[in-house]
Design a protein around this motif. Structure first.
Motif, short mmCIF file in Angstrom:
data_model
loop_
_atom_site.label_atom_id
_atom_site.label_comp_id
_atom_site.label_asym_id
_atom_site.label_seq_id
_atom_site.Cartn_x
_atom_site.Cartn_y
_atom_site.Cartn_z
N GLU A 110 0.94 -1.08 0.16
CA GLU A 110 0.23 -0.01 -0.04
C GLU A 110 0.70 1.13 0.04
O GLU A 110 2.11 1.12 0.52
N THR A 153 -11.96 -1.39 -1.57
CA THR A 153 -10.75 -1.63 -2.50
C THR A 153 -11.36 -1.74 -4.02
O THR A 153 -12.22 -2.49 -3.99
N ARG A 167 -5.26 5.41 -0.69
CA ARG A 167 -4.05 5.05 -0.81
C ARG A 167 -4.20 3.96 -2.04
O ARG A 167 -5.13 3.63 -2.30
N VAL A 195 -2.88 0.55 -4.29
CA VAL A 195 -2.39 -0.88 -4.09
C VAL A 195 -1.64 -1.45 -5.27
O VAL A 195 -2.16 -1.14 -6.12
#
Length: 321
Positions: A27, A239, A318, A320
């Motif tokens: 991350e 996500t 953030r 990935v």
């Protein structure tokens, strides 16, 4: 021994939280993506509309800026917000639809869809609907008119990586109204068919500029998601995968997922001129992006369209890998 078939494996993956599927991946928090740092702007609006001092917050290291000074790009933060200052015919007016909010030991960003009123000498003169948004880029302040709202947003920042997904924490409140409102400040309020949804979208572009200063791009990666319902508290580690290459064969692309030739994003070219970014095609294999466009918003319908009361909270943004 239990034999796991391909179908069973797919079912198991579908049932797993996204964070568990990506547990072994790296991350990378976006700069100021934890939403803990907020800059404060204190601006006195013009006397003819009340002369009130308005507080505008920006996602950047703490600082207090007083006065009607334009805020475009902060070298310490890639973020901009829909909190803006307008100056039309010498009259200073502020619009505020993004707010810092305490979350645990830190903060998060709260975006609201609301109505802004401009009162001249105590009388309502102009009423507009404003949706809250945060995005990577800047605003071409001061806002001088209501024409071409997208042309005031300088969308995207330099970026050359290829993350596999975007991850963040969120909370959402949707009004559930069957239709949306369109309030532009001119003419009567209109009804726009369809529910209003908070949204997030991300676009990776490979940009270039010609000798005349025109800006073009190829689409490298795409992500578009509309939050379907209110949540019962926070959803952590949400996500979303980024799709790479030509996705036009899907046939069900929304306006964000399609190439933005006729409805472009905007940027400033090397001469400092505001220019549309014309996406002329999809990226080829091996192409790397030069810029990333990322935007969260409390409403999805475009400028002056939404449902008053829709609210989106965002934290810990953030990538990935």
């Amino acid at each position: 021994m239990i034999k796991i078939t391909k179908l069973l494996a797919m079912s198991l993956l579908a049932a797993m939280p996204a964070a568990a599927i990506y547990a072994q991946d790296k991350e990378e928090m976006l700069n100021c993506g934890n939403m803990d740092q907020w800059l404060v702007r204190e601006i006195e609006e013009s006397f003819v509309i009340g002369g009130n001092t308005k507080t505008l917050h920006e996602i950047a290291p703490y600082q207090v800026i007083k006065g009607d000074r334009p805020y475009t790009f902060n070298v310490k933060s890639p973020w901009a917000t829909s909190n803006v200052m307008a100056k039309v015919a010498g009259i200073v007016k502020c619009s505020t639809s993004v707010f810092p909010e305490k979350r645990g030991d830190g903060k998060c960003a709260r975006m609201e869809t609301l109505v802004e009123q401009v009162k001249v000498l105590g009388m309502v003169d102009i009423t507009v609907l404003a949706s809250g948004s945060i995005f990577l880029g800047g605003v071409d302040e001061p806002i001088k008119n209501t024409k071409n709202p997208l042309g005031k947003l300088m969308m995207g920042v330099p970026f050359t990586k290829c993350p596999k997904a975007l991850r963040f924490d969120y909370k959402a409140k949707l009004t559930g109204a069957p239709d949306r409102q369109k309030i532009t400040g001119f003419g009567k309020e209109r009804t726009v068919a369809g529910k209003d949804y908070p949204e997030v979208y991300l676009v990776l572009q490979k940009r270039w500029e010609d000798a005349e200063g025109n800006v073009y791009a190829k689409r490298i990666g795409t992500l578009s998601y509309r939050f379907p319902q209110s949540t019962d508290g926070w959803v952590n580690d949400f996500t979303l995968d980024i799709e790479y290459g030509d996705i036009s064969s899907r046939g069900d692309l929304n306006e964000i997922e399609r190439l933005t030739v006729d409805n472009p994003y905007y940027t400033k070219n090397s001469k400092g001129e505001v220019m549309p970014i014309r996406e002329v095609g999809w990226g080829d294999a091996g192409d790397k992006p030069t810029h990333v466009v990322l935007r969260f918003s409390s409403s999805h319908g475009g400028a002056y369209i939404g449902s008053v009361g829709n609210t989106l909270w965002i934290d810990n943004v953030r990538f990935v890998y």
